[in-house]
Structures are given as structure tokens and as C-alpha cells.
Write an enzyme that holds these catalytic residues in place. Structure first.
Site, PDB file in Angstrom:
ATOM      1  N   ASP A 166       0.810  -1.217   0.000  1.00 38.12           N
ATOM      2  CA  ASP A 166       0.000   0.000   0.000  1.00 38.12           C
ATOM      3  C   ASP A 166       0.846   1.271   0.000  1.00 38.12           C
ATOM      4  OD1 ASP A 166      -2.247  -1.649   0.117  1.00 38.12           O
ATOM      5  OD2 ASP A 166      -2.147  -1.726   2.312  1.00 38.12           O
ATOM      6  N   LYS A 182       1.833   2.088  -5.182  1.00 35.32           N
ATOM      7  CA  LYS A 182       2.350   1.520  -6.440  1.00 35.32           C
ATOM      8  C   LYS A 182       1.397   1.823  -7.591  1.00 35.32           C
ATOM      9  CE  LYS A 182       2.253  -2.464  -4.347  1.00 35.32           C
ATOM     10  NZ  LYS A 182       2.051  -2.019  -2.957  1.00 35.32           N
ATOM     11  N   GLY A 206      -4.737  -4.138  -3.758  1.00 41.44           N
ATOM     12  CA  GLY A 206      -5.707  -3.069  -3.971  1.00 41.44           C
ATOM     13  C   GLY A 206      -4.910  -1.850  -4.389  1.00 41.44           C
ATOM     14  N   HIS A 207      -4.958  -1.517  -5.667  1.00 39.79           N
ATOM     15  CA  HIS A 207      -4.155  -0.396  -6.185  1.00 39.79           C
ATOM     16  C   HIS A 207      -5.098   0.741  -6.567  1.00 39.79           C
ATOM     17  CE1 HIS A 207      -0.547  -3.196  -7.295  1.00 39.79           C
ATOM     18  NE2 HIS A 207      -0.902  -3.284  -6.033  1.00 39.79           N
ATOM     19  N   GLN A 255       1.776  -6.212  -3.562  1.00 42.39           N
ATOM     20  CA  GLN A 255       2.362  -6.460  -2.234  1.00 42.39           C
ATOM     21  C   GLN A 255       3.710  -5.729  -2.139  1.00 42.39           C
ATOM     22  OE1 GLN A 255       0.968  -9.595  -3.916  1.00 42.39           O
ATOM     23  NE2 GLN A 255      -0.801  -8.525  -3.159  1.00 42.39           N
TER      24      GLN A 255
END
Ligand code: GDP
Ligand code: IMO
Ligand code: MG
Length: 427
Positions: free
Chosen positions: A14, A17, A41-42, A225
Site C-alpha cells: 500500500d 504503487k 488493492g491499487h 504487495q
């Protein structure tokens, strides 16, 4: 041939990215996810609109980008199709998306096993995202996995599902006292709901990536990640089941190291972690609460509160080695705008000995005390700053201290979630 670029996380995830992948994708032709699955979750924020992506690469918002899901990813076909549908409903064209036939499928029983394993661990649970990531990679390693290409041959798909469930059903019924999964019913469901809509996306992505590289196109490899969640190099067992580090980009996309010459390490201006595991600079006080509140540190797709802490240059130096970082991209510096003092961890004290290296033995990391360098805060709103010369001296000082302690130049600084909220630092 133009070598590829990697964007990866240097902390515990988080870091932002998605934001930097979206930003850099402007100058690329292809964006490839190389590992992980929908545990990611991007978040991208463009013209005030927010997109939270789990599986589809973060370059998808541009018309000129070919978004690729590489062989190292684990794909839940139902999740992928619902994400594609969500993007289409919001006016984003996903027709250029490509998915590796060699990527492994996450099946509903992987998700069920993930939750059962966590429950079984009780107090020792890892705090996984319960998306089935670990069990899907475990099946891959056990040679019981089912690949995306298997969908294209109904006989093979049914046969593999039977073989895999022969094992898994024993685990479900005998270890966890659950009902077995009916392979034929599951095969019917997957083939009926997923095969036709997925078919146009499935291809040999390794070949596609090499054709792009050979045509002098710019390829970006997007990590999910992060370095300290890496199965080999992270804080095991509190890690994910893939290799987010730079080596994972080679195996997860099918390119050799000589095809890569730029590795952008994304780091938050502080640190967060979701799930269990050691975290030397973790803050349990009001300062931590303030970081969580201002930084809105809640999981993009699980909604869990992220654990906050000060920036740790010991970890970053190690991340630099593991990934051959060529540059750093710092995010969320604006979250620290109102702080009187900001702190950088420059070393640990372990059993009364100062060390500047990440301890090899993890039990030492559990009782490492951070040694901080304190600096005055800048007490200025950075969210609208776009030029390095407009940065307050204290903020520049903080960034320069990170560069000095990590030994990697900072090329980009993000000052807010929006695509335009960033500045480039001169080399
Ligand atoms: P990722 O998983 O590394 O892509 O990061 P996430 O999207 O899970 O979490 C980063 C969060 O911070 C998202 O909500 C972003 O919109 C937000 N964000 C990214 N960069 C900045 C920044 O510079 N400042 C602020 N305030 N928010 C940011
Ligand atoms: P992005 O790409 C933060 C964490 C989980 C848990 C551990 C194992 O958005 O940075 P898993 O479900 O992978 O088996 O969980 O890894 N984790 C993440 N933490 N960001 C992520 O992704 C994460 N993906 C997994 O919280 O501690
Ligand atoms: Mg995230």
C-alpha cells in the site's frame, strides 16, 4: 531493444504503487502485473474519480496501454470478470487486456481453505486477505494447480479439477470437517460463466512481452504487495505466497534480468502494515492515530485499519539491495504536513548493540528498538506543490535524509492521491 522498468513496493504494501504505475504508464506501451492476485488493492485517482484495482494492471486507464496479467499471477476468473465489467461500466475500454495462459486459477475452494487455515491458526493467524492466494500458490507448487489455458480444453479442465479435488476434498472433509466440493458442478459453473468472456484475453503473454521489447516499446512491470511481504525475503511466515521483489518480475513475466534497467522502489513517507508480523517502528500512540486518520490508512479492499509507524531506512537499505533499486518514489509526504517533528529510523538497538543492518535472525527483529534521527516538520500544505524549488527547506531536508540513509536517489515525490499531485526531483 529498450529495457523494461519495474515499479515495486519497498515496505509492507500500500505504498502507492498503483498511483506511480498509472503516472509512469503515460510514457509506456505495456503494463504487466507479475505476481499476487486480488489480495492487491491499487488505487488511482484521475480527475477526482477513484479506481480501486485488484487484478487489472494500473495502466488500463490509458488508451495506448496493453495491460497484461503475467504468468506469475493467480487469477480468480469471477473477480477478474467483475473487475472488467466494473471498468467497462465506467467507460474504460478493456479490450486490449491480455491474460497469461500459464497463470494459475484461484478456485472458490482456495478461498474457503484460506479462511479455514486462518481460523485453524487461532491466535497465530497471519491476517491474510482471505482471497485464496496462499492455497492457490500451494497447489501450483504441489503440481495440483489449474492454469488459465486449461479452460480452453473442457476435457483437460474437468480432468484437472477432478485430480485436484481428489486431494483437496480429503483436506476439506477429514481435516476441516467440511462438505466436499463437487468437481463437475464447479466445472459447469466456471465454464458456463467464465470461458466465453475470458477467451479473447487468454494468450502467450511471455511472447507478447518479448515482441514489445523487441519492437523498442516501453514495458512496465507492476509489482503487488511488497518487499517485506516476499515469500523468501519478507518477515516469514507473515508474508504473502509470491515474490514481489525484482526477481519475481523476471519469473512472473518471463523476462531475464538483462531486459530490465530501471527499478523504481515506491515507499511511503512513513510505514504501514496490515495483518500480523514484526514492525520495529510501529507507533501505538497519538502520533500513530494521527497518521492513520490523516493518511486514511484503511485497506483498499478489505477495509482493515493499517498499523502505522515512522519511516525505516534500515528496511529500505535492505530493500535496495534485494531489488537493485535505481530510484525511489516517495508517496504521502503530505500526510506529515502538520507534524511538529518527523522521525527517521536510521539503525536498531538489539540487545544493547547498535546495528544498521536488518538482523538475519527474525526473533531479533521482534525486539529491535529503533534509533531515530529527529527533524523539524515543515508545517506547510504540500498538496499543491509541483516544483522542487517550492518545497519548504524542512521537507527537502527530510527527503535528502532519506536519500542519504538509503543510498538511492529520490526521483518522484507524491503530494496527494491525484495523478497530477507529484513533483520530479532533479537527478
Ligand atoms: P498500492 O497498493 O501500493 O497501490 O497503494 P494503495 O492504493 O493500497 O494505498 C495508497 C493510498 O494512498 C490510496 O488511497 C491512494 O489514493 C493514496 N495516495 C497515494 N499517493 C498519495 C499521496 O501522495 N498523498 C495522499 N494523501 N494519498 C496518496
Ligand atoms: P497491495 O498490492 C498490503 C498482506 C496481508 C497479510 C499477508 C498475507 O495493495 O500493496 P495474503 O492474502 O497475501 O495471503 O496475505 O500479506 N497483504 C497485503 N498488505 N497490501 C497488499 O497489497 C497486500 N496483499 C497482501 O494483509 O498480512
Ligand atoms: Mg494496496
Amino acid at each position: 531493444m529498450v529495457p523494461a522498468t519495474i515499479v515495486l513496493g519497498t515496505q509492507w504494501g500500500d505504498e502507492g504503487k498503483g498511483k506511480f504505475t498509472d503516472l509512469l504508464a503515460k510514457e509506456m506501451s505495456m503494463v504487466v502485473r507479475y505476481q499476487g492476485g486480488h489480495n492487491a488493492g491499487h488505487t488511482l485517482v484521475v480527475d477526482g474519480e477513484t479506481f480501486a484495482l485488484q487484478l487489472v494492471p494500473s495502466g488500463v486507464l490509458y488508451d495506448h496501454i496493453v495491460p497484461v496479467i503475467g504468468n506469475g499471477v493467480v487469477v480468480d476468473p469471477f473477480v477478474l470478470l467483475s473487475e472488467v465489467d466494473m471498468l467497462n461500466r465506467r467507460g474504460i475500454d478493456t479490450s486490449r487486456l491480455r491474460v497469461s495462459g500459464n497463470a494459475h486459477l484461484i478456485m472458490p475452494y482456495h478461498q474457503q481453505l484460506d479462511a479455514l487455515h486462518e481460523r485453524h491458526l487461532g491466535k497465530s493467524k497471519l491476517g491474510t486477505t482471505k482471497r485464496g492466494i496462499g492455497p492457490a500458490y500451494a497447489d501450483k507448487a504441489m503440481r495440483l494447480g489449474i492454469r488459465v489455458q486449461d479452460l480452453l480444453d473442457e476435457g483437460i479442465f474437468r480432468e484437472k479439477l477432478h485430480a485436484s479435488l481428489l486431494h483437496t476434498n480429503k483436506v476439506l472433509t477429514k481435516v476441516f470437517n467440511r462438505l466436499p466440493v463437487d468437481p463437475d458442478a464447479l466445472a459447469d459453473k466456471v465454464l458456463t460463466e467464465c470461458l466465453e468472456p475470458l477467451k479473447p484475453f487468454i494468450t502467450d503473454t511471455t511472447d507478447l512481452i518479448h515482441e514489445a521489447l523487441e519492437a523498442d516499446q516501453h514495458v512496465l512491470l507492476e509489482g503487488a504487495q511488497a518487499t517485506f511481504l516476499d515469500l523468501d525475503h519478507g518477515t516469514y511466515p507473515f508474508v504473502t505466497s509470491s515474490n514481489p521483489t525484482a526477481g519475481g518480475a523476471c519469473t512472473g513475466a518471463g523476462v531475464g534480468p538483462r531486459h530490465i534497467d530501471r527499478v523504481v522502489g515506491v515507499a511511503k513517507a512513513y510505514v504501514t502494515r496490515v495483518g500480523a508480523g514484526p514492525f520495529p517502528t510501529e507507533l501505538f500512540d497519538d502520533v500513530g492515530t494521527k497518521i492513520v486518520d490523516i493518511g486514511r490508512e484503511y485497506g483498499t479492499n478489505t477495509g482493515r485499519r493499517r498499523r502505522p509507524g515512522w519511516f525505516d531506512t534500515v528496511m529500505l537499505r535492505h530493500a535496495s539491495r534485494l531489488n537493485s533499486l535505481t530510484e525511489l518514489a516517495i508517496t504521502k509526504i503530505d500526510v506529515l504536513d502538520t507534524f511538529d517533528v518527523v522521525k527517521l529510523c536510521v539503525a536498531y538497538e538489539i540487545d544493547e548493540v547498535r546495528t544498521e543492518k536488518l538482523p538475519y535472525h527474525q526473533s531479533e527483529l521482534h525486539h529491535a528498538t529503533p534509533i531515530y534521527e529527529e527533524m523539524p516538520g515543515w508545517k506547510t500544505d504540500l498538496s499543491e506543490i509541483r516544483r522542487p524549488e517550492d518545497l519548504p527547506a524542512e521537507a527537502l531536508n527530510y527527503l535528502k535524509a532519506i536519500e542519504k540513509h538509503v543510498g538511492v536517489p529520490i526521483s518522484l515525490v507524491s503530494t496527494g492521491p491525484g495523478r497530477n499531485q507529484h513533483l520530479r526531483l532533479p537527478a
